[in-house]
Design a protein around this motif. Structure first.
Motif, PDB file in Angstrom:
ATOM      1  N   ALA A 110       1.843  15.195 -29.882  1.00  0.00           N
ATOM      2  CA  ALA A 110       1.232  16.415 -30.420  1.00  0.00           C
ATOM      3  C   ALA A 110       1.572  17.587 -29.511  1.00  0.00           C
ATOM      4  O   ALA A 110       2.166  17.410 -28.445  1.00  0.00           O
ATOM      5  CB  ALA A 110      -0.285  16.247 -30.537  1.00  0.00           C
ATOM      6  N   SER A 111       1.173  18.780 -29.938  1.00  0.00           N
ATOM      7  CA  SER A 111       1.389  19.983 -29.132  1.00  0.00           C
ATOM      8  C   SER A 111       0.089  20.431 -28.491  1.00  0.00           C
ATOM      9  O   SER A 111      -0.862  20.768 -29.195  1.00  0.00           O
ATOM     10  CB  SER A 111       1.938  21.119 -30.006  1.00  0.00           C
ATOM     11  N   ASN A 141       8.531  16.305 -32.308  1.00  0.00           N
ATOM     12  CA  ASN A 141       7.082  16.411 -32.107  1.00  0.00           C
ATOM     13  C   ASN A 141       6.374  15.963 -33.378  1.00  0.00           C
ATOM     14  O   ASN A 141       6.596  16.516 -34.455  1.00  0.00           O
ATOM     15  CB  ASN A 141       6.705  17.859 -31.769  1.00  0.00           C
ATOM     16  N   ALA A 142       5.506  14.964 -33.253  1.00  0.00           N
ATOM     17  CA  ALA A 142       4.795  14.423 -34.420  1.00  0.00           C
ATOM     18  C   ALA A 142       3.632  15.301 -34.859  1.00  0.00           C
ATOM     19  O   ALA A 142       3.026  15.044 -35.903  1.00  0.00           O
ATOM     20  CB  ALA A 142       4.297  13.015 -34.109  1.00  0.00           C
ATOM     21  N   GLN A 143       3.295  16.311 -34.061  1.00  0.00           N
ATOM     22  CA  GLN A 143       2.213  17.264 -34.391  1.00  0.00           C
ATOM     23  C   GLN A 143       0.904  16.568 -34.744  1.00  0.00           C
ATOM     24  O   GLN A 143       0.189  16.958 -35.658  1.00  0.00           O
ATOM     25  CB  GLN A 143       2.652  18.177 -35.538  1.00  0.00           C
ATOM     26  N   GLY A 144       0.596  15.498 -33.996  1.00  0.00           N
ATOM     27  CA  GLY A 144      -0.683  14.816 -34.160  1.00  0.00           C
ATOM     28  C   GLY A 144      -0.746  13.837 -35.312  1.00  0.00           C
ATOM     29  O   GLY A 144      -1.788  13.204 -35.533  1.00  0.00           O
ATOM     30  N   SER A 145       0.325  13.662 -36.052  1.00  0.00           N
ATOM     31  CA  SER A 145       0.351  12.760 -37.210  1.00  0.00           C
ATOM     32  C   SER A 145       0.882  11.385 -36.812  1.00  0.00           C
ATOM     33  O   SER A 145       2.003  11.264 -36.329  1.00  0.00           O
ATOM     34  CB  SER A 145       1.223  13.348 -38.319  1.00  0.00           C
ATOM     35  N   THR A 172      -8.977  12.358 -20.186  1.00  0.00           N
ATOM     36  CA  THR A 172      -7.749  12.861 -20.799  1.00  0.00           C
ATOM     37  C   THR A 172      -7.745  12.382 -22.243  1.00  0.00           C
ATOM     38  O   THR A 172      -7.886  11.191 -22.513  1.00  0.00           O
ATOM     39  CB  THR A 172      -6.508  12.324 -20.067  1.00  0.00           C
ATOM     40  N   ASP A 173      -7.593  13.317 -23.174  1.00  0.00           N
ATOM     41  CA  ASP A 173      -7.808  12.992 -24.587  1.00  0.00           C
ATOM     42  C   ASP A 173      -7.079  14.018 -25.451  1.00  0.00           C
ATOM     43  O   ASP A 173      -7.195  15.231 -25.218  1.00  0.00           O
ATOM     44  CB  ASP A 173      -9.319  13.019 -24.878  1.00  0.00           C
ATOM     45  N   ASN A 174      -6.345  13.557 -26.454  1.00  0.00           N
ATOM     46  CA  ASN A 174      -5.541  14.462 -27.265  1.00  0.00           C
ATOM     47  C   ASN A 174      -6.368  15.380 -28.154  1.00  0.00           C
ATOM     48  O   ASN A 174      -6.046  16.553 -28.328  1.00  0.00           O
ATOM     49  CB  ASN A 174      -4.547  13.662 -28.115  1.00  0.00           C
ATOM     50  N   ILE A 175      -7.444  14.868 -28.750  1.00  0.00           N
ATOM     51  CA  ILE A 175      -8.287  15.715 -29.605  1.00  0.00           C
ATOM     52  C   ILE A 175      -8.973  16.783 -28.762  1.00  0.00           C
ATOM     53  O   ILE A 175      -9.033  17.957 -29.139  1.00  0.00           O
ATOM     54  CB  ILE A 175      -9.328  14.876 -30.381  1.00  0.00           C
ATOM     55  N   VAL A 176      -9.486  16.378 -27.609  1.00  0.00           N
ATOM     56  CA  VAL A 176     -10.136  17.336 -26.711  1.00  0.00           C
ATOM     57  C   VAL A 176      -9.134  18.403 -26.272  1.00  0.00           C
ATOM     58  O   VAL A 176      -9.436  19.604 -26.301  1.00  0.00           O
ATOM     59  CB  VAL A 176     -10.736  16.622 -25.487  1.00  0.00           C
ATOM     60  N   ALA A 177      -7.951  17.980 -25.871  1.00  0.00           N
ATOM     61  CA  ALA A 177      -6.945  18.938 -25.392  1.00  0.00           C
ATOM     62  C   ALA A 177      -6.527  19.905 -26.499  1.00  0.00           C
ATOM     63  O   ALA A 177      -6.371  21.104 -26.252  1.00  0.00           O
ATOM     64  CB  ALA A 177      -5.730  18.186 -24.861  1.00  0.00           C
ATOM     65  N   SER A 178      -6.368  19.388 -27.706  1.00  0.00           N
ATOM     66  CA  SER A 178      -5.931  20.237 -28.818  1.00  0.00           C
ATOM     67  C   SER A 178      -6.995  21.246 -29.232  1.00  0.00           C
ATOM     68  O   SER A 178      -6.680  22.282 -29.810  1.00  0.00           O
ATOM     69  CB  SER A 178      -5.554  19.367 -30.024  1.00  0.00           C
ATOM     70  N   SER A 179      -8.263  20.933 -28.933  1.00  0.00           N
ATOM     71  CA  SER A 179      -9.376  21.799 -29.358  1.00  0.00           C
ATOM     72  C   SER A 179     -10.124  22.405 -28.186  1.00  0.00           C
ATOM     73  O   SER A 179     -11.275  22.818 -28.320  1.00  0.00           O
ATOM     74  CB  SER A 179     -10.354  20.974 -30.216  1.00  0.00           C
ATOM     75  N   SER A 191     -12.470  13.154 -35.607  1.00  0.00           N
ATOM     76  CA  SER A 191     -11.403  14.068 -36.028  1.00  0.00           C
ATOM     77  C   SER A 191     -11.761  15.473 -35.577  1.00  0.00           C
ATOM     78  O   SER A 191     -12.899  15.744 -35.178  1.00  0.00           O
ATOM     79  CB  SER A 191     -11.244  14.045 -37.551  1.00  0.00           C
ATOM     80  N   GLU A 192     -10.806  16.375 -35.669  1.00  0.00           N
ATOM     81  CA  GLU A 192     -11.071  17.760 -35.308  1.00  0.00           C
ATOM     82  C   GLU A 192     -11.999  18.429 -36.307  1.00  0.00           C
ATOM     83  O   GLU A 192     -12.655  19.419 -35.987  1.00  0.00           O
ATOM     84  CB  GLU A 192      -9.750  18.534 -35.203  1.00  0.00           C
ATOM     85  N   ALA A 193     -12.086  17.861 -37.509  1.00  0.00           N
ATOM     86  CA  ALA A 193     -12.932  18.447 -38.558  1.00  0.00           C
ATOM     87  C   ALA A 193     -14.419  18.383 -38.209  1.00  0.00           C
ATOM     88  O   ALA A 193     -15.180  19.299 -38.527  1.00  0.00           O
ATOM     89  CB  ALA A 193     -12.673  17.746 -39.890  1.00  0.00           C
ATOM     90  N   ASP A 194     -14.835  17.288 -37.549  1.00  0.00           N
ATOM     91  CA  ASP A 194     -16.258  17.146 -37.220  1.00  0.00           C
ATOM     92  C   ASP A 194     -16.560  17.534 -35.779  1.00  0.00           C
ATOM     93  O   ASP A 194     -17.671  17.330 -35.292  1.00  0.00           O
ATOM     94  CB  ASP A 194     -16.726  15.710 -37.478  1.00  0.00           C
ATOM     95  N   LEU A 195     -15.576  18.109 -35.108  1.00  0.00           N
ATOM     96  CA  LEU A 195     -15.712  18.378 -33.684  1.00  0.00           C
ATOM     97  C   LEU A 195     -16.862  19.319 -33.359  1.00  0.00           C
ATOM     98  O   LEU A 195     -17.681  19.036 -32.478  1.00  0.00           O
ATOM     99  CB  LEU A 195     -14.382  18.935 -33.154  1.00  0.00           C
TER     100      LEU A 195
END
Length: 317
Positions: free
Chosen positions: A38-39, A68-72, A216-223, A194-198
């Motif tokens: 992801a980015s 880059n899979a962009q989180g998918s 270290t966490d991808n959802i946390v980092a992205s949001s 998910s980022e939707a319920d963040l």
């Protein structure tokens, strides 16, 4: 005589051109596929550190195919398939757990160099005949918790926020929970699906805790900008495990330097590509930092001061 000289000069020029073309064709010796999950700042830094260091070491002899899979997860597996079947790819650099898992399930011959993967052993990536090597982002958890308790001595109930579906986040959260309980802290878990319920999960966590802590966490980092703003709005400290994220609003981190992690993975890739070192013989390296990063703006907004015992410190504005 003049005509013979011109013909001779033309022949020399033609031979020189052919030699130059051949040299140019042979310039690139190694093509590395980069599979990034992801980015966000951490994974981008791991990619940049890798590219910068290998380019420094190999110059024009190396080129990169960056995907880059962009989180998918679906995109991650599609890219992994592409790299697996592409005969021009000499090695794959997998950034973060989903990327490492996707390519490792397919590729058993080409070297796989990893970064931003917390526990490759738990993923089954490390075994006596593995083609996987690189760095892991397992932080020094006791040191991180010591920083938290020193900086926030009045905090008693701490909320752990992490992606429910990321095994690396679960591993770190469990270790953090154990360490916090040893320090007589109350610990509540707030897994993110998910980022939707963040926003809803974070707001619930802030009502029930004195501070939030993230591995270290991808959802946390992205949001991270959203999470940090919600914490600041509620006057609650947020401690993270990725040093780069502190610039986006969290109070502090004593975690991973992902750019240095990328550079370290590049040097490992160099051994594999240029020295024919077997990946299974190369020990994993860690990328945790001893420096404590503190956001000065957030520190002031929360009315906190830095204890003299905390060092080394790097203030981020």
């Amino acid at each position: 005589m003049k005509k013979i000289f011109i013909i001779f000069a033309c022949i020399i020029a033609l031979i020189t051109t052919i030699i130059i073309i051949k040299k140019e064709k042979k310039t690139t010796q190694y093509t590395i596929g980069i599979l990034q999950t992801a980015s966000h700042p951490a994974l981008d830094a791991a990619r940049n550190g890798f590219i910068d260091e290998l380019t420094k070491q190999l110059g024009n002899s190396v080129e990169f195919v960056v995907q880059n899979a962009q989180g998918s997860i679906t995109n991650t597996h599609i890219i992994a398939q592409k790299f697996h079947h592409d005969k021009t790819i000499a090695a794959v650099y997998a950034i973060a757990t989903p990327a490492a898992q996707a390519i490792a399930t397919l590729e058993t011959q080409k070297p796989i160099i990893i970064a931003a993967v917390t526990d490759p052993y738990a993923l089954g990536l490390m075994h006596p005949t593995t083609n996987v090597c690189g760095t892991q982002d397992m932080i020094d958890i006791p040191a991180e918790i010591s920083m938290l308790t020193t900086l926030l001595p009045d905090v008693h109930t701490i909320g752990l926020i992490y992606a429910a579906g990321e095994i690396n986040s679960q591993v770190l959260a469990e270790k953090m929970r154990t360490e916090l309980m040893l320090q007589n802290k109350n610990v509540l878990d707030f897994p993110l699906t998910s980022e939707a319920d963040l926003s809803l999960v974070i707001e619930t966590a802030l009502r029930k805790t004195d501070a939030l802590l993230a591995p270290t966490d991808n959802i946390v980092a992205s949001s991270i900008t959203l999470i940090a703003s919600l914490c600041l709005k509620n006057k609650k400290p947020l401690i993270v495990s990725d040093n780069l994220l502190v610039a986006s609003g969290p109070l502090a981190a004593r975690g991973v330097d992902y750019y240095e992690s990328g550079k370290a993975s590049a040097l490992i890739a160099l051994k594999v590509l240029t020295q024919n070192t077997e990946p299974c013989t190369i020990p994993l390296e860690t990328a945790n930092s001893k420096t404590i990063f503190i956001n000065k703006t957030t520190l002031d907004a929360l009315g906190l001061t830095i204890p003299a015992s905390l060092e080394p410190i790097e203030l981020v504005k």
